[in-house]
Design a protein around this motif. Structure first.
Motif, PDB file in Angstrom:
ATOM      1  N   ALA A 122     -37.149   8.443  -2.165  1.00 56.91           N
ATOM      2  CA  ALA A 122     -36.571   7.573  -3.291  1.00 56.91           C
ATOM      3  C   ALA A 122     -36.602   6.331  -2.466  1.00 56.91           C
ATOM      4  O   ALA A 122     -36.707   5.273  -3.111  1.00 56.91           O
ATOM      5  N   ALA A 123     -36.448   6.109  -1.248  1.00 55.56           N
ATOM      6  CA  ALA A 123     -36.588   4.717  -0.657  1.00 55.56           C
ATOM      7  C   ALA A 123     -37.822   4.071  -0.750  1.00 55.56           C
ATOM      8  O   ALA A 123     -38.107   2.878  -1.169  1.00 55.56           O
ATOM      9  N   THR A 124     -38.968   5.003  -0.849  1.00 50.73           N
ATOM     10  CA  THR A 124     -40.172   4.420  -0.769  1.00 50.73           C
ATOM     11  C   THR A 124     -40.366   4.206  -2.282  1.00 50.73           C
ATOM     12  O   THR A 124     -41.276   3.162  -2.779  1.00 50.73           O
ATOM     13  N   ASP A 125     -40.021   5.156  -3.321  1.00 51.85           N
ATOM     14  CA  ASP A 125     -40.069   4.649  -4.771  1.00 51.85           C
ATOM     15  C   ASP A 125     -39.575   3.536  -5.134  1.00 51.85           C
ATOM     16  O   ASP A 125     -39.457   3.310  -6.359  1.00 51.85           O
ATOM     17  N   ALA A 126     -38.538   3.127  -4.358  1.00 52.21           N
ATOM     18  CA  ALA A 126     -37.729   1.709  -4.961  1.00 52.21           C
ATOM     19  C   ALA A 126     -38.771   0.581  -5.005  1.00 52.21           C
ATOM     20  O   ALA A 126     -38.039  -0.302  -5.652  1.00 52.21           O
ATOM     21  N   ARG A 127     -39.617   0.319  -4.401  1.00 48.48           N
ATOM     22  CA  ARG A 127     -40.542  -0.411  -4.508  1.00 48.48           C
ATOM     23  C   ARG A 127     -41.325  -0.497  -5.907  1.00 48.48           C
ATOM     24  O   ARG A 127     -41.861   0.605  -6.617  1.00 48.48           O
ATOM     25  N   PRO A 128     -41.135  -1.415  -6.467  1.00 46.86           N
ATOM     26  CA  PRO A 128     -41.865  -1.522  -7.801  1.00 46.86           C
ATOM     27  C   PRO A 128     -43.200  -1.357  -8.112  1.00 46.86           C
ATOM     28  O   PRO A 128     -43.907  -1.513  -6.990  1.00 46.86           O
ATOM     29  N   GLN A 169     -43.256  -2.693 -14.794  1.00 43.46           N
ATOM     30  CA  GLN A 169     -41.847  -2.781 -15.566  1.00 43.46           C
ATOM     31  C   GLN A 169     -42.128  -3.284 -17.107  1.00 43.46           C
ATOM     32  O   GLN A 169     -41.112  -4.256 -17.429  1.00 43.46           O
TER      33      GLN A 169
END
Length: 156
Positions: free
Chosen positions: A28-34, A91
């Motif tokens: 989840a922390a890794t996936d927080a990067r756009p 995004q």
């Protein structure tokens, strides 16, 4: 009454769940990067350097090597007047050309009503187009959904 085997199995299951939970947090922390998805030619070296710039500046990048990168610019509605060698999306915004990561972060923070950002052409000194000390002036354009644009940031 629980047996030793039952107790040890329960502990192992709990520890396994904790390990999975911890690895889930790491993901989840890794996936927080756009995440930016890029469409580019496989043989384009400057596009590869732009992708490296994005990754060094906090983005996850998914690269699609395609025969006709300009097809994606058209598909996503970016006017050809703002064209460059690669097109990307982040995004819901379209990115065309060698847009600096700093301006992409700003775009995602400000969330303007717009199609996206473009750096038309391939200006020397823009991310991925570095050539020693030479830096040509260029503008990052904020492109509206109707195709009109204004200068979002100038680099001089």
């Amino acid at each position: 009454m629980p047996t030793r085997r039952h107790f040890l199995g329960s502990v192992a299951a709990a520890l396994g769940g904790a390990a999975l939970g911890a690895s889930g947090l790491a993901c989840a922390a890794t996936d927080a990067r756009p995440q930016i998805e890029v469409w580019k030619s496989a043989s384009c070296g400057c596009c590869h350097l732009w992708v490296d710039h994005l990754e060094r500046n906090g983005f996850q990048v998914k690269v699609n090597d395609v025969a006709g990168p300009a097809d994606y610019r058209e598909k996503f509605g970016m006017p050809s007047a703002y064209g460059s060698c690669h097109t990307a999306r982040v995004q819901g915004y379209v990115l065309e050309g060698h847009v600096p990561a700093r301006e992409i972060h700003r775009l995602l923070k400000e969330k303007p009503q717009a199609l996206g950002l473009a750096v038309p052409g391939m200006p020397v000194g823009s991310p991925g187009m570095e050539m020693g000390e030479r830096k040509d002036p260029y503008d990052v354009m904020l492109v509206a959904r109707d195709g009109k644009a204004r200068v979002y940031q100038s680099y001089r």
